[in-house]
Design an enzyme around this catalytic site. Sequence first.
Site, short mmCIF file in Angstrom:
data_model
loop_
_atom_site.label_atom_id
_atom_site.label_comp_id
_atom_site.label_asym_id
_atom_site.label_seq_id
_atom_site.Cartn_x
_atom_site.Cartn_y
_atom_site.Cartn_z
N ARG A 53 0.85 -1.20 0.00
CA ARG A 53 0.00 0.00 0.00
C ARG A 53 0.88 1.25 0.00
O ARG A 53 0.56 2.25 -0.63
CB ARG A 53 -0.96 0.00 1.21
N TYR A 105 -16.26 16.75 -15.50
CA TYR A 105 -16.71 15.35 -15.52
C TYR A 105 -17.77 15.12 -14.44
O TYR A 105 -17.65 15.64 -13.33
CB TYR A 105 -15.47 14.47 -15.28
N ASP A 177 -7.47 18.72 -14.49
CA ASP A 177 -7.81 17.38 -14.98
C ASP A 177 -7.45 17.35 -16.47
O ASP A 177 -8.11 17.98 -17.30
CB ASP A 177 -9.31 17.12 -14.76
N LYS A 202 -8.70 6.25 -19.43
CA LYS A 202 -9.01 6.77 -20.75
C LYS A 202 -7.78 6.66 -21.67
O LYS A 202 -7.34 5.55 -21.93
CB LYS A 202 -9.52 8.21 -20.60
C1 LIG Z 1 -13.39 9.25 -16.55
C2 LIG Z 1 -12.99 10.58 -16.07
C3 LIG Z 1 -12.71 10.82 -14.72
C4 LIG Z 1 -12.90 9.76 -13.65
O1 LIG Z 1 -12.05 8.70 -13.83
P1 LIG Z 1 -12.36 7.19 -13.34
O2 LIG Z 1 -11.13 6.48 -13.74
O3 LIG Z 1 -13.58 6.75 -14.09
O4 LIG Z 1 -12.59 7.24 -11.89
C5 LIG Z 1 -12.28 12.08 -14.35
N1 LIG Z 1 -12.14 13.07 -15.26
C6 LIG Z 1 -12.41 12.88 -16.56
C7 LIG Z 1 -12.24 14.02 -17.51
C8 LIG Z 1 -12.85 11.64 -17.02
O5 LIG Z 1 -13.13 11.48 -18.32
#
Ligand SMILES: *Cc1c(COP(=O)(O)O)cnc(C)c1O
Length: 385
Positions: A53, A105, A177, A202
Site C-alpha cells: 500500500r 466530468y 484534470d 481513458k
Molecule cells: C473518466 C474521467 C474521470 C474519472 O475517472 P475514473 O477512472 O472513471 O474514476 C475524471 N475526469 C475525466 C475528464 C474523465 O473522463
Amino acid sequence: MNSNPSHGFGTRAIHAGQQPDPSTGAICTPIYQTSTFVQKSPGVIVEEYDYSRAANPTRKAFEDNIASLEGARHGLAFSSGVAATGVVIHLLSAGDHVVLCDDVYGGTNRIFHRVFQQMGIEITLVDMTDLDATRAAFRPNTKLAWIETPTNPMLKVVDIAAVAAIAKERGAITAVDNTFASPYLQNPLSLGADIVCHSTTKYIGGHSDAIGGVLVTNDDDLFKRMKFIQLSEGAVPGIQECFLFLRSTKTLHVRMDRHCQNAMAIARHLEQHPKVDKVIYPGLESHPQHAIAKKQMRGFGGMITIYLKGGLDESRKMLEKVRIFALAESLGGVESLIEHPAIMTHASVPAEQRAKLGIADNLVRLSVGIEDVQDLIADLDQALG
Ligand SMILES: *Cc1c(COP(=O)(O)O)cnc(C)c1O
C-alpha cells in the site's frame, strides 16, 4: 536504458522509470505481485519497500513514467480517476473554498458537491472561458481552482496559464484534470498549474481494459502531503493494473497522433454533412477557443461533440444504426465510441445545469478511435443516412 528529461516524448514513454530487471534481465518491469517485503533486520528495508500500500516496484515504475511524461518530479497512482480527485480535495479543510470549472466530468461534480460539500468545503461553479467571471469567483478563503480542459462534453478550452495566474495571485493552488488531452498533447505544470490529475482509464490506458488515476506535481510539499493521503486512504491501484498502464504508455504518442488525425478528418467531414447542425472540435477554426487550444495544446485530441439537425428521435436513430462506433460510455480507447450525454454520461447533471451548458437531446459525443478513418466516416454516413 533509462531515460532523462531531455529525451523526446516517445523515448520517455518507452523508457522512463524502467530498466531491465536486475535479477533476470527481463526487459519489462515485472508484476511484483506481493503485499509485503522481507526485511534484512527490523526496520532495514530494501530501497523504499516494506508494504505494497505504501510502495511497490511495479507501481513506482508507472508513477515515475507518468511523472516524466508530464514533465513532473513526482507521480502518484490511484485505483481510479475519482480516487485521485478525492486526494486533491483532501488537501483542503472545512471552511475552504473551491473555484470549480462548470463543465467538469460528472463524477468530479458529484464528489465535490455530494461528498465534500457536506463536510464543509465551499464551491463556486464558473465558466472558466470567461476570465472576468473566474476572477470574480475567488474569495479570501479560496484554496483551490479546479480546471478541466477540454471539458466534457462541450469541449470548452480553458486558458490554463491565465486561470493559474489568477489563482496564484489569490494564494490558491491550481489543479488540472488533463484526461481529455493526455500528457502527449498538453502539460499543465509548464503553464503554471500545481497538480495534474488523470483518469488513466481513458487515453493513458487506451485499451478500455483497466480503471485507474494519477496525480503529478513538481511541488515537494504537495507531493509529501498527497503521498501521505495515498498511504492513509489506501486507494492504490492493483499491481496488474500498474503493469497494464506501464505497457500502455509505451504507445501513447503513436495512438494520440492517430486519434488526432482521425478526429480532425471526421470533424471536417461532419461540418459539411447535411444532417449535422454543428460540430464542436477544438481543432476547427470555428471553435470559440481555437486560438487558446493552438497555444496550449500540441494537437486537438480524439473527442468530437456534434449537434444533429432534429431532436431525440434523430439522435436515437443514429446511435442505434452505427456498426463500427460502439454505443457506450467512457472514452480514450483504441475503439471508437459514441454516446448520448443527456441520457447516458450526463444524466446525473441536473436538467437545469444541462440546459445551461447546452447538453440538449440532439447532442451526440464521439470518442474517435484509431481504426481506419475511411471506415469510420462510412459508418457515420450510413448511420446518419
Ligand atoms: C473518466 C474521467 C474521470 C474519472 O475517472 P475514473 O477512472 O472513471 O474514476 C475524471 N475526469 C475525466 C475528464 C474523465 O473522463
